[in-house]
Structures are given as structure tokens and as C-alpha cells.
Design a protein around this motif. Sequence first.
Motif, PDB file in Angstrom:
ATOM      1  N   THR A  49       0.831  -1.208   0.000  1.00 40.96           N
ATOM      2  CA  THR A  49       0.000   0.000   0.000  1.00 40.96           C
ATOM      3  C   THR A  49       0.867   1.261   0.000  1.00 40.96           C
ATOM      4  O   THR A  49       0.523   2.256  -0.634  1.00 40.96           O
ATOM      5  CB  THR A  49      -0.940   0.004   1.215  1.00 40.96           C
ATOM      6  OG1 THR A  49      -1.778  -1.140   1.116  1.00 40.96           O
ATOM      7  CG2 THR A  49      -1.818   1.240   1.234  1.00 40.96           C
ATOM      8  N   ARG A  50       2.029   1.196   0.664  1.00 48.01           N
ATOM      9  CA  ARG A  50       2.887   2.391   0.707  1.00 48.01           C
ATOM     10  C   ARG A  50       3.450   2.754  -0.674  1.00 48.01           C
ATOM     11  O   ARG A  50       3.821   3.899  -0.912  1.00 48.01           O
ATOM     12  CB  ARG A  50       4.040   2.190   1.698  1.00 48.01           C
ATOM     13  CG  ARG A  50       4.967   1.042   1.348  1.00 48.01           C
ATOM     14  CD  ARG A  50       6.229   1.064   2.201  1.00 48.01           C
ATOM     15  NE  ARG A  50       7.106  -0.022   1.817  1.00 48.01           N
ATOM     16  CZ  ARG A  50       7.060  -1.238   2.331  1.00 48.01           C
ATOM     17  NH1 ARG A  50       6.203  -1.513   3.274  1.00 48.01           N
ATOM     18  NH2 ARG A  50       7.880  -2.179   1.923  1.00 48.01           N
ATOM     19  N   ASP A  51       3.503   1.776  -1.602  1.00 50.77           N
ATOM     20  CA  ASP A  51       3.982   2.061  -2.962  1.00 50.77           C
ATOM     21  C   ASP A  51       2.834   2.336  -3.916  1.00 50.77           C
ATOM     22  O   ASP A  51       3.046   2.605  -5.092  1.00 50.77           O
ATOM     23  CB  ASP A  51       4.770   0.857  -3.522  1.00 50.77           C
ATOM     24  CG  ASP A  51       5.994   0.526  -2.685  1.00 50.77           C
ATOM     25  OD1 ASP A  51       6.527   1.462  -2.067  1.00 50.77           O
ATOM     26  OD2 ASP A  51       6.394  -0.645  -2.659  1.00 50.77           O
ATOM     27  N   CYS A  52       1.600   2.232  -3.415  1.00 49.91           N
ATOM     28  CA  CYS A  52       0.432   2.346  -4.280  1.00 49.91           C
ATOM     29  C   CYS A  52       0.007   3.809  -4.386  1.00 49.91           C
ATOM     30  O   CYS A  52       0.313   4.626  -3.521  1.00 49.91           O
ATOM     31  CB  CYS A  52      -0.696   1.491  -3.721  1.00 49.91           C
ATOM     32  SG  CYS A  52      -2.010   1.169  -4.899  1.00 49.91           S
ATOM     33  N   THR A  53      -0.713   4.119  -5.452  1.00 48.28           N
ATOM     34  CA  THR A  53      -1.137   5.497  -5.662  1.00 48.28           C
ATOM     35  C   THR A  53      -2.408   5.837  -4.880  1.00 48.28           C
ATOM     36  O   THR A  53      -2.768   7.000  -4.752  1.00 48.28           O
ATOM     37  CB  THR A  53      -1.401   5.750  -7.160  1.00 48.28           C
ATOM     38  OG1 THR A  53      -2.213   4.681  -7.656  1.00 48.28           O
ATOM     39  CG2 THR A  53      -0.102   5.819  -7.932  1.00 48.28           C
ATOM     40  N   CYS A  54      -3.090   4.815  -4.359  1.00 42.85           N
ATOM     41  CA  CYS A  54      -4.346   5.058  -3.663  1.00 42.85           C
ATOM     42  C   CYS A  54      -4.111   5.678  -2.281  1.00 42.85           C
ATOM     43  O   CYS A  54      -3.004   5.642  -1.756  1.00 42.85           O
ATOM     44  CB  CYS A  54      -5.132   3.765  -3.527  1.00 42.85           C
ATOM     45  SG  CYS A  54      -4.344   2.566  -2.450  1.00 42.85           S
ATOM     46  N   ALA A  55      -5.183   6.224  -1.687  1.00 36.70           N
ATOM     47  CA  ALA A  55      -5.048   6.881  -0.389  1.00 36.70           C
ATOM     48  C   ALA A  55      -5.063   5.866   0.754  1.00 36.70           C
ATOM     49  O   ALA A  55      -4.298   5.976   1.708  1.00 36.70           O
ATOM     50  CB  ALA A  55      -6.165   7.884  -0.195  1.00 36.70           C
ATOM     51  N   GLU A  56      -5.938   4.877   0.677  1.00 35.43           N
ATOM     52  CA  GLU A  56      -6.078   3.951   1.793  1.00 35.43           C
ATOM     53  C   GLU A  56      -5.889   2.506   1.362  1.00 35.43           C
ATOM     54  O   GLU A  56      -5.037   1.799   1.869  1.00 35.43           O
ATOM     55  CB  GLU A  56      -7.439   4.135   2.442  1.00 35.43           C
ATOM     56  CG  GLU A  56      -7.477   3.640   3.864  1.00 35.43           C
ATOM     57  CD  GLU A  56      -8.768   4.026   4.564  1.00 35.43           C
ATOM     58  OE1 GLU A  56      -8.924   3.671   5.728  1.00 35.43           O
ATOM     59  OE2 GLU A  56      -9.630   4.678   3.940  1.00 35.43           O
ATOM     60  N   TYR A  57      -6.702   2.060   0.423  1.00 36.16           N
ATOM     61  CA  TYR A  57      -6.541   0.724  -0.151  1.00 36.16           C
ATOM     62  C   TYR A  57      -7.305   0.658  -1.466  1.00 36.16           C
ATOM     63  O   TYR A  57      -8.238   1.437  -1.682  1.00 36.16           O
ATOM     64  CB  TYR A  57      -7.033  -0.366   0.801  1.00 36.16           C
ATOM     65  CG  TYR A  57      -8.494  -0.297   1.172  1.00 36.16           C
ATOM     66  CD1 TYR A  57      -9.468  -0.886   0.356  1.00 36.16           C
ATOM     67  CD2 TYR A  57      -8.910   0.342   2.339  1.00 36.16           C
ATOM     68  CE1 TYR A  57     -10.808  -0.820   0.693  1.00 36.16           C
ATOM     69  CE2 TYR A  57     -10.250   0.426   2.681  1.00 36.16           C
ATOM     70  CZ  TYR A  57     -11.191  -0.163   1.861  1.00 36.16           C
ATOM     71  OH  TYR A  57     -12.520  -0.102   2.184  1.00 36.16           O
ATOM     72  N   CYS A  58      -6.866  -0.251  -2.336  1.00 28.12           N
ATOM     73  CA  CYS A  58      -7.546  -0.428  -3.614  1.00 28.12           C
ATOM     74  C   CYS A  58      -7.293  -1.852  -4.098  1.00 28.12           C
ATOM     75  O   CYS A  58      -6.598  -2.615  -3.446  1.00 28.12           O
ATOM     76  CB  CYS A  58      -7.055   0.592  -4.643  1.00 28.12           C
ATOM     77  SG  CYS A  58      -5.369   0.284  -5.181  1.00 28.12           S
ATOM     78  N   LYS A  59      -7.800  -2.184  -5.270  1.00 29.90           N
ATOM     79  CA  LYS A  59      -7.662  -3.530  -5.823  1.00 29.90           C
ATOM     80  C   LYS A  59      -6.204  -3.924  -6.071  1.00 29.90           C
ATOM     81  O   LYS A  59      -5.851  -5.086  -6.008  1.00 29.90           O
ATOM     82  CB  LYS A  59      -8.408  -3.592  -7.166  1.00 29.90           C
ATOM     83  CG  LYS A  59      -9.771  -4.268  -7.077  1.00 29.90           C
ATOM     84  CD  LYS A  59     -10.404  -4.227  -8.447  1.00 29.90           C
ATOM     85  CE  LYS A  59     -11.168  -5.456  -8.795  1.00 29.90           C
ATOM     86  NZ  LYS A  59     -11.921  -5.249 -10.059  1.00 29.90           N
TER      87      LYS A  59
END
Lengths: 283, 121
Positions: A90-100
Motif C-alpha cells: 500500500t505504501r507504494d500504491c497510488t491510492c489513499a487507503e486501499y484499492c484492488k
Amino acid sequence: MNGSAHVGDQNAPRVRIRSLDKTNVDFVLSNTSLSVANSLRRVMIAEVPTMAIDLVEFYENTTVLADEYIAHRLGLIPLVSHTVDKFKYTRDCTCAEYCKECSVEFTLHIKCTESGTRTVYSSELISSNKDVVPVLETEDDRGAILVKMRKGQELNVHCIAKKGVAKEHSKWSPCAAVAFEYDPHNNLRHLDYWYEKSIKDEWPLSKNALEEQERDPSAPFDYKAEPTTFYFNVETIGCLDPQEVVTKATRVLQEKLGGLQLALDEDQAPDAAANVDDGEPWV
Amino acid sequence: MDTSENLPTYIAVLDVPEEKIEILPGASADLTSVTFSIKEEDHTLGNSLRWSIMQNPQVDFCGYSIPHPSEAKTNLRIQTTDRSNAIDAMNKGLDDLRSVCQIMKARLHQRLKEGNYAHTE
Ligand SMILES: [Zn+2]
């Protein structure tokens, strides 16, 4: 062979698999150093990523167990993680909290309407991703017990499973145990056994002792000898196959080294000069 | 008073270090004696990298320490002969250890393909 030009074949590790089943792999790593073998062991335990429930939202909980107690139990449920590489942290993801891209959602809504005890199992969790589901041993396995309910009690939760490593929380460890042994005859004297009358009678040898010779007790002690053969038994909890854990661990180690080399290249020349001592060089 | 609106729902990226590796003050001018400080690494990398670097005949000394258990930091010191320098030794150590891992992985795949072991379901 395809040995490295730098290390040379005499330093190339060898692997022999002794047995493999659904949850265990027993293998012998030889012709390498204790440092390398121990790094492999440490990576298998703490740095091979898996999926585990990390966030839990409670809509209704009238069971006898407190919210945080159930949240903790949910976190510890092993999830099938063969597809973990497709997920981002999640820390490398572009989403704010969680996503697919970085998570899988689970829902669980059970209300006990009959008299008697209603047992809730991990297999009742409904996953948003067919590849990431609670680990079940057999077709009719119902999984781990989450909570027991009486008439009128209700549990309604929404869980987010994320990718992670056991270095952060042991719920992400793919391993139940990693057995590790070298020098079963204690020829190198790395162990100093405590005993009443006889070391031989009181410290039975492991099965690995069959693979090695005992040192001639009358020969002078070789203080320069180093261990070269390491016996592993990796037991998983079902989220990854045991051989998958070992191969992934070698890759994690490689990625670690690659990442460091990249950082070193970036850091080099201009910055290095800034920290140089103008005085006498270290002797 | 409700302040929840002002709070971020998720605090992202707390544990990504700005600089993965840096050279600590006190390095010699010719860079034959250098202490590197590596962030977010521990004995897993430290000990095997130390071993790998020590295999290099140009390296006089290599050692590592984790100065404090609550700081995710590993210090690694390299001293080489004047025919090399610590950065080259570090690069070679990383290359060599990486190829050890590569061989380990290749041999493992090879053995799994051969299937020459006890298999139980
Ligand atoms: Zn995301």
C-alpha cells in the motif's frame, strides 16, 4: 557449469532436496558459508511477502469477544498467497487507503438465530478475489474457529487484506518453522554441551548425522575449519508452497542486493567526497 | 469538538528512507577506508555481505555492526589495499553475493525439475 566469473565454481552453492510435500521441504545447502545460509533462513522467516488481513471495520459485534480480539484473530488467518507478486505494498500504491492493486476485501456477516452454539469458521469469510482465500487443508476443512455465538448474537465485519512481510508483523510469515542445523557431530565445537556423565548418551544425534563423518577424536583439532553444509526443513502454514518460500527467499535476497547497488551508484562520487577526512588517512 | 475532518485517513510512507546508503564522515581521501551506513537493513544483509566482501583479496578488513537495536541502521566498514577502494570492494561484494543467490536459485529450480527426492502428499 554456469558458475559466476567472480566467485568461481568452488564457491558456488549446491542444493539437494531430500523430501517435499504440501507443507514441508527438506533440503541440504552445501559449499557455501554460514553467513549465506543464515541469510536465507532469516529471509524465509521474515521477508518473504504474503497476504494477511490488516484492517477490520466492525459494523456489528454482539458476540462475547471484543472487537480488537476478533480483529487480531482475523489478522492471523493464513490466506492463500500464490498471487502475492501481483499486489503492490500500500505504501507504494497510488491510492489513499486501499484499492484492488494493493488489497483484497473480505466480508463476514453471521447472525445466530437458532438455539445452541453457532461456530464461525474462517472458511465463511467471503473474498473479493478468488485467488486470495483462507487456507483450507482439505475439501471439507472449515478452517480456524473465529468465534462462537449464541442466539441473537451477530457479527458483521469488513476486512482489508494487504501484502506485507513478517519483519513488520509475524502474521505475514509464510513459515510455521524453519529447522536449521550444521555440523551434527559438533566437530567444529561450536557447541559446548552440558552433560551429567556422557555427551554421547545424553545428546542423541539428529538424522543429519548420517550424512557426515565424526572427527577422529585423537586427531588434532582443526581450528580453521568452517561449516559448509547446512540442513534445512521449511514448514509452511499453507499460504505458499514450501519450495515457493525457498525460491522466493533467494529472489528477495537478490532484490535487496540489487537495490543497494542502485542506491550506491546514485550516492557515489559527488557525495562521497563531502565526507572525506582531509587529515591523515586511517591506518 | 470534532477534529476528525482534519486528520489524514491513512499515514503513508513513513518507513521509506531518503538515502538507502551513505558514507559516514571520516573516510580516507583515497576512499580505501570507508564506513557505509545502510538504512532499513539488518543481519540478513549485513552478515552475508560482510562475508562476500571479505572474499576479495584486495580487502584488508570488513566488519559490520548494528549500533542500536531500535534504529534500523547497519554500519559496514571496509578497508582495502591501495590498489582498490572501498566503493569498488562494496560493488564487487554485492555482485558476488548476488551471483551466489542466482546460482542457489538456479540449482533449486534444477533439483525441483529433476524431482529426484521423496515426495509425499
Ligand atoms: Zn492501492
